[in-house]
Design an enzyme around this catalytic site. Structure first.
Site, PDB file in Angstrom:
ATOM      1  N   ASP A  42       0.917  -1.012   0.073  1.00 60.24           N
ATOM      2  CA  ASP A  42      -0.169  -0.047   0.083  1.00 60.24           C
ATOM      3  C   ASP A  42       0.969   1.244  -0.085  1.00 60.24           C
ATOM      4  O   ASP A  42       1.766   1.360   1.054  1.00 60.24           O
ATOM      5  CB  ASP A  42      -0.899  -0.059   1.396  1.00 60.24           C
ATOM      6  CG  ASP A  42      -1.986   1.220   1.314  1.00 60.24           C
ATOM      7  OD1 ASP A  42      -1.634   2.287   0.825  1.00 60.24           O
ATOM      8  OD2 ASP A  42      -2.886   0.913   1.775  1.00 60.24           O
ATOM      9  N   TYR A  44      -9.755  16.112  -3.792  1.00 59.33           N
ATOM     10  CA  TYR A  44      -9.139  15.406  -5.020  1.00 59.33           C
ATOM     11  C   TYR A  44      -8.299  16.391  -6.072  1.00 59.33           C
ATOM     12  O   TYR A  44      -6.965  16.223  -6.297  1.00 59.33           O
ATOM     13  CB  TYR A  44     -10.185  14.536  -5.889  1.00 59.33           C
ATOM     14  CG  TYR A  44      -9.439  14.024  -6.835  1.00 59.33           C
ATOM     15  CD1 TYR A  44      -8.521  12.581  -6.752  1.00 59.33           C
ATOM     16  CD2 TYR A  44      -9.566  14.239  -8.317  1.00 59.33           C
ATOM     17  CE1 TYR A  44      -7.900  12.182  -7.805  1.00 59.33           C
ATOM     18  CE2 TYR A  44      -9.037  13.614  -9.192  1.00 59.33           C
ATOM     19  CZ  TYR A  44      -8.238  12.737  -9.279  1.00 59.33           C
ATOM     20  OH  TYR A  44      -7.403  11.818 -10.299  1.00 59.33           O
TER      21      TYR A  44
END
Ligand code: NDP
Ligand code: 8X3
Length: 251
Positions: free
Chosen positions: A59, A152
């Site tokens: 990850d 974002y």
């Protein structure tokens, strides 16, 4: 033989890049979290293109895990020619006063900090060899902000800044740095943004012909295959039906 490291190689743009670089005879290092998908892709690519493939299950948000898998590569696999910083995602599309702070953490940790953790290590190897090419996958969201895109868009603006900063810092070492900034690409991206809501994800691409992952992989290959003295700093690639982040012509 050249080596490419692709983060986020189990889906979409990263997966398609893996095929394209395999076709070109590159040795692949594929990194993502979904181990079974990585293993399946690695076997398929190694068989189909008769190339070597290494998988790294990690990850990118986990600095210790990233360090462990990268430092664990055999010495000759650390000779990475191309790094494609592609792992990334959007979570949610809410106004700032209603945003989910876990989503914010996920986006910032993945799109910004994860990209940095991988780059920190791989760029240090590239500087020793005095060569290499880092491709950062940004977005139209790193050039413009759109309503409810707040965090974002901020992460992709950060990628835009890091792309410029990396190019400056790595200039003395002859390392190329390029941002590829796509508009709408039909991948798992919208399904992930809307947390598995297929109907909502499908609507994003309703009535338009979006970009496909292959379009972006082709652009990346164009950039990587320029002569040694040529660097493409930044590429913004949109579907013909999308003029800006918010202006989309739907049939
Ligand atoms: P996909 O959702 O299809 O692929 C995302 C990839 O990132 C997957 O392989 C996923 O693998 C990996 N990934 C996500 N989080 C992590 C993590 N924490 N650690 C490691 N790998 C991770 O999306 P796209 O192919 O569309 O997205 C690729 C990049 O392109 C992203 O950076 C995205 O922001 C950018 N982009 C996408 C656009 C679009 O419209 N689709 C437009 C502009 C930019 P796994 O789940 O196995 O870990
Ligand atoms: C993905 C494109 O427009 O959903 O980066 O932000 S957009």
């Amino acid at each position: 033989m050249k080596t490419v490291l692709i983060t986020g190689a189990t889906s979409g743009i990263g997966e398609t890049c893996a095929h394209l670089f395999a076709q070109q005879g590159y040795r692949l290092i594929l990194l993502a979290r979904r181990e079974q998908m990585l293993d399946k892709a690695a076997k398929h690519l190694a068989d189909k293109y008769a190339i070597e493939v290494t998988t790294l299950v990690a990850d990118v948000r986990d600095n210790a895990a990233v360090t462990e898998v990268l430092e664990g590569l055999p010495a000759d696999w650390k000779e990475i020619d191309v790094l494609i910083n592609n792992a990334g995602l959007s979570q949610g599309l809410d106004p700032i006063d209603q945003g989910n702070t876990n989503d914010w953490d996920t986006m910032i940790d993945t799109n910004v900090k994860g990209l940095l953790y991988v780059t920190r290590i791989v760029s240090s190897w590239m500087t020793v060899r005095k060569k290499g090419h880092i491709i950062n996958i940004g977005s139209i969201a790193g050039k413009e902000v759109y309503p409810n895109g707040n965090v974002y868009c901020a992460t992709k603006h950060a990628v835009d800044a890091l792309n410029k900063g990396m190019r400056m810092d790595l200039l003395p070492h002859g390392i190329k740095v390029t941002a590829i900034n796509p508009g709408m690409v039909e991948t798992e991206f919208s399904l992930v943004r809307f947390k598995g809501d297929e109907e909502r994800a499908r609507k994003v691409y309703d009535g338009i012909e979006p970009l496909m992952a292959q379009d972006i992989a082709d652009a990346i290959w164009f950039v990587v295959s320029r002569p040694a003295h040529v660097n493409i700093n930044d590429m913004l690639i949109m579907p013909t039906a999308q003029a800006s982040a918010t202006l989309v012509q739907r049939n």
